[in-house]
Motif scaffolding. Structure first.
Motif, mmCIF file in Angstrom:
data_model
loop_
_atom_site.group_PDB
_atom_site.id
_atom_site.type_symbol
_atom_site.label_atom_id
_atom_site.label_comp_id
_atom_site.label_asym_id
_atom_site.label_seq_id
_atom_site.Cartn_x
_atom_site.Cartn_y
_atom_site.Cartn_z
ATOM 1 N N UNK A 17 12.939 9.407 2.497
ATOM 2 C CA UNK A 17 11.952 10.470 2.631
ATOM 3 C C UNK A 17 10.627 10.025 3.213
ATOM 4 N N UNK A 18 9.593 10.793 2.931
ATOM 5 C CA UNK A 18 8.288 10.587 3.568
ATOM 6 C C UNK A 18 7.139 10.442 2.579
ATOM 7 N N UNK A 19 7.439 10.422 1.290
ATOM 8 C CA UNK A 19 6.352 10.485 0.304
ATOM 9 C C UNK A 19 6.051 9.148 -0.370
ATOM 10 N N UNK A 20 6.813 8.122 -0.027
ATOM 11 C CA UNK A 20 6.611 6.832 -0.678
ATOM 12 C C UNK A 20 5.691 5.937 0.154
ATOM 13 N N UNK A 21 5.044 4.999 -0.512
ATOM 14 C CA UNK A 21 4.217 4.016 0.198
ATOM 15 C C UNK A 21 5.021 2.782 0.580
ATOM 16 N N UNK A 22 6.171 2.593 -0.087
ATOM 17 C CA UNK A 22 7.055 1.478 0.232
ATOM 18 C C UNK A 22 8.441 1.799 -0.294
ATOM 19 N N UNK A 23 9.476 1.335 0.415
ATOM 20 C CA UNK A 23 10.838 1.547 -0.060
ATOM 21 C C UNK A 23 11.099 0.684 -1.288
ATOM 22 N N UNK A 24 12.104 1.058 -2.061
ATOM 23 C CA UNK A 24 12.326 0.452 -3.378
ATOM 24 C C UNK A 24 12.536 -1.059 -3.334
ATOM 25 N N UNK A 25 13.397 -1.532 -2.412
ATOM 26 C CA UNK A 25 13.775 -2.942 -2.447
ATOM 27 C C UNK A 25 12.702 -3.877 -1.887
ATOM 28 N N UNK A 26 11.540 -3.332 -1.528
ATOM 29 C CA UNK A 26 10.399 -4.184 -1.218
ATOM 30 C C UNK A 26 10.028 -5.018 -2.443
ATOM 31 N N UNK A 27 10.466 -4.577 -3.610
ATOM 32 C CA UNK A 27 10.229 -5.361 -4.836
ATOM 33 C C UNK A 27 10.855 -6.747 -4.745
ATOM 34 N N UNK A 28 11.863 -6.916 -3.878
ATOM 35 C CA UNK A 28 12.517 -8.214 -3.711
ATOM 36 C C UNK A 28 11.743 -9.161 -2.783
ATOM 37 N N UNK A 29 10.814 -8.612 -2.019
ATOM 38 C CA UNK A 29 10.139 -9.360 -0.951
ATOM 39 C C UNK A 29 9.071 -10.265 -1.546
ATOM 40 N N UNK A 30 8.973 -11.527 -1.078
ATOM 41 C CA UNK A 30 7.920 -12.411 -1.578
ATOM 42 C C UNK A 30 6.526 -11.814 -1.398
ATOM 43 N N UNK A 31 5.646 -12.106 -2.332
ATOM 44 C CA UNK A 31 4.296 -11.523 -2.328
ATOM 45 C C UNK A 31 3.556 -11.824 -1.024
ATOM 46 N N UNK A 32 3.696 -13.043 -0.516
ATOM 47 C CA UNK A 32 2.999 -13.404 0.724
ATOM 48 C C UNK A 32 3.478 -12.561 1.897
ATOM 49 N N UNK A 33 4.757 -12.251 1.924
ATOM 50 C CA UNK A 33 5.309 -11.434 3.012
ATOM 51 C C UNK A 33 4.793 -9.993 2.910
ATOM 52 N N UNK A 34 4.733 -9.476 1.686
ATOM 53 C CA UNK A 34 4.225 -8.119 1.511
ATOM 54 C C UNK A 34 2.776 -8.007 1.965
ATOM 55 N N UNK A 35 1.992 -9.050 1.724
ATOM 56 C CA UNK A 35 0.593 -9.029 2.167
ATOM 57 C C UNK A 35 0.497 -8.970 3.692
ATOM 58 N N UNK A 36 1.385 -9.687 4.369
ATOM 59 C CA UNK A 36 1.408 -9.648 5.841
ATOM 60 C C UNK A 36 1.731 -8.236 6.318
ATOM 61 N N UNK A 37 2.717 -7.611 5.702
ATOM 62 C CA UNK A 37 3.099 -6.260 6.110
ATOM 63 C C UNK A 37 1.964 -5.268 5.863
ATOM 64 N N UNK A 38 1.273 -5.425 4.740
ATOM 65 C CA UNK A 38 0.147 -4.521 4.442
ATOM 66 C C UNK A 38 -0.975 -4.715 5.451
ATOM 67 N N UNK A 39 -1.265 -5.949 5.764
ATOM 68 C CA UNK A 39 -2.352 -6.248 6.707
ATOM 69 C C UNK A 39 -2.055 -5.657 8.080
ATOM 70 N N UNK A 40 -0.809 -5.746 8.510
ATOM 71 C CA UNK A 40 -0.418 -5.233 9.827
ATOM 72 C C UNK A 40 -0.067 -3.746 9.794
#
Length: 631
Positions: free
Chosen positions: A162-185
């Motif tokens: 859908x269109x209402x989430x800020x991130x898909x569910x399995x982003x919970x598996x992603x390392x914190x450093x990688x998530x920060x890169x995605x947020x920054x970009x």
């Protein structure tokens, strides 16, 4: 038939393929190689990605030789080569992301039908995994009925489209450093359908006319596939059909038997092929085949549907993408049952040259001239029985004089899900990490993707794998590369004799091959999860790991999407052929260089498998040194 005959020895490295190519010529059957010759030379504008058909002010084409502001330097709307190439590549990524992710949606719908009691012939085979996934998604499981938990998992998975989430569910598996890169970009994947729709909007005339910005959204679109659509397909298929465990099977055209009714399942969605296999194993159906003069029924796989059943059920693999036509040419195939993706329309015509029934089963993948079956979770068993009856009737019509089974099958080992790998390691990643730290295994390479008739079939797939394992790099394979590795003897523990001393010793200790088969092309999500598990265990980012990827003979939009989400996740990725982006120096530079500074990884294009392996080995060495490990 094409008058310009190619040298068969330059078309494939395999004896079974060469034999069937010779038979195809004798039988007057046209193949993909013949049609490639007819299409060559290709349109140079299209190869460079500098054509635009996104509105009817065009179509427009940009000349690579045009001076800025000169003739053919811009389209009618004023878009230059950079914008047009980025638009085309963005839509290419959107197409690939849509294919894999819509596959995921179909699996959700099947689980939903099971939960609602509308699909009596399917069931939840791995309840333990259902509970694990539910807990991971934040769904309460204690004391609840299995169906209620499954219903909540269905809702959670649907929400990722859908269109209402800020991130898909399995982003919970992603390392914190990688998530920060995605947020920054600003490339955090929010929803599969949202990112695909936004890509189509951005590439409409008058929208995103900044090539780097378009490419960043292409990364976001691909990430929604890798960490949602494909990952959902993988996890829910495990729940419905069982999580793969190590088992043995066989591969090549020798798995097709002269004495049996032969049914080939082809495509990507095991919702269809699992039911075909179930029906083929019923005693009543086997007896019906015997009454028709056969000794039994053989179900064998092609491409990724084959990989799905190979991993879970151990069915044999007849071939990969460029073997699909040649399998029919054996003259011993009663039925080809397809669902969707990577199915050449030519199979309809080739089937008509023999007694073979070509049967399509998906409303979204109809083939003119095919036998249409309206296959749904609700009527699956009934339709499967009809298909089996057709195949048995076809066996009676088979002409024994036209049958040629060119080789004996080769043994392979399959079924290496992440759960199976962890179980083999005693429930912990530590033994594997210790092997990496000590240099027994210097790193990992995911070698994935397709066949492309522009490359001698499987020469690059096999060539790069052999070079990597020589350097103590463990290889993980999915999709069409699986068949290539299996035919080359690399999917058996004995294949470790071709590996370096460290990898050879590890394989000997664990009784595993140097190349681990992890599933179909959606199952590249398993590899991404494994990378995340290792990175989280070490407290680093995925881009810090001695991990690389390669698609030596790729051709499809889906492969491009996989490559893009691998790079955006931090995995240096080799392509044996370039995508159609070379008409823009800016876009090419971003892909080969600029992404490194943004996401910590990039693409590299190298057609020679030995040189490509050297580049991947060099990358692994640099990552080992950066982690303080010996080279």
């Amino acid at each position: 038939m094409n008058d310009k005959l190619l040298d068969i020895n330059e078309m494939s490295i395999w004896d079974d393929a060469k034999r069937m190519l010779e038979k195809a010529r004798k039988d007057g059957v046209e193949t993909a190689w013949d049609r490639l010759a007819q299409q060559t030379p290709h349109c140079r504008f299209c190869e460079l990605g500098t054509t635009c058909r996104n509105c009817v002010m065009g179509p427009c084409r940009i000349s690579a030789k045009a001076e800025p502001g000169g003739k053919l330097s811009r389209g009618v709307c004023g878009a230059d080569a950079d914008v047009i190439v980025a638009r085309n590549f963005g839509r290419f990524i959107a197409g690939g992301s849509a294919g894999h992710s819509d596959h995921g949606r179909d699996v959700i719908e099947t689980l939903e039908a099971v939960v609602e009691g509308k699909a009596a012939d399917y069931q939840i085979r791995d309840a333990a995994k259902l509970l694990r996934i539910a807990a991971e998604l934040g769904i309460a499981v204690e004391g609840r009925a299995m169906n209620d938990v499954a219903a909540d998992v269905v809702d959670a998975c649907y929400s990722d489209f859908g269109s209402r989430r800020k991130a898909v569910n399995f982003v919970s598996r992603v390392p914190a450093k990688r998530k920060e890169i995605w947020k920054k970009l600003n490339i955090m994947p929010r929803g599969v359908d949202r990112e695909i729709a936004e890509m189509m909007h951005r590439t409409h005339m008058g929208c995103d006319n900044d090539a780097p910005n378009t490419l960043l959204h292409a990364a976001r679109c691909a990430l929604s596939d890798g960490w949602a659509g494909s990952m959902i397909a993988t996890e829910l298929c495990d729940i419905l059909f069982g999580t793969p465990t190590p088992r043995k099977s066989t591969v090549n055209l020798g798995v097709i038997k002269k004495e049996t009714v032969n049914i080939l399942v082809h495509g990507h969605n095991p919702v269809v092929s699992e039911m075909i296999l179930m029906a083929a194993r019923e005693p009543e159906m086997v007896e019906r085949a015997k009454k028709a003069g056969a000794q039994g029924i053989t179900v064998a796989g092609l491409c990724c549907t084959g990989n799905e059943l190979l991993m879970r059920q151990g069915i044999p693999m007849a071939g990969n993408h460029l073997m699909t036509e040649l399998a029919i040419v054996t003259g011993a195939v009663e039925a080809v049952v397809v669902d969707y993706q990577c199915i050449m329309p030519s199979l309809v015509q080739i089937s008509a040259c023999y007694h073979t029934r070509f049967i399509d089963t998906a409303a979204k993948a109809r083939f003119t001239g095919a036998i249409h079956m309206n296959f749904t979770p609700e009527n699956a068993r009934e339709e499967a029985h009809k298909i089996l009856h057709m195949a048995i009737d076809a066996f009676v019509e088979r002409d024994p004089g036209r049958v040629d089974i060119p080789v004996e099958p080769v043994d392979i080992m399959t079924g290496f899900s992440n759960e199976a790998i962890l179980e083999a390691l005693g429930g912990s990643l530590e033994p594997l990490l210790d092997a990496v730290k000590g240099g027994t295994v210097r790193g990992f390479a995911a070698v994935v993707g397709c066949n492309n008739p522009k490359i001698k079939q499987d020469s690059s797939n096999v060539g790069i794998i052999k070079e990597l394992i020589k350097n103590d790099i463990m290889v993980l394979v999915t999709g069409c590369v699986t068949t290539a590795a299996g035919k080359a003897g690399l999917l058996m523990p004995e294949g470790a004799e071709m590996a370096g001393p460290g990898l050879r010793s590890l394989c000997g200790a664990l009784g595993i091959p140097p190349v681990l088969h992890m599933g179909s092309c959606v199952d590249n999500a398993r590899i991404m999860q494994l990378c995340a598990l290792i990175a989280n265990s070490l407290g680093v980012d995925i881009s810090d790991l001695p991990v690389v990827a390669s698609a030596p003979e790729w051709y499809s939009e889906k492969a491009a999407a996989i490559g893009m989400y691998a790079v955006a996740s931090g995995v240096y990725t080799h392509l044996g052929l370039p995508p159609n982006i070379l008409g823009s120096q800016l876009v090419t530079d971003i892909a080969l260089n600029g992404l490194e500074g943004l996401v910590g990884a990039s693409f590299v294009v190298e057609p020679d498998p030995v040189k490509a392996a050297e580049l991947l080995n060099k990358r692994i060495t640099s990552k080992r040194l950066a982690l303080g490990l010996n080279a």
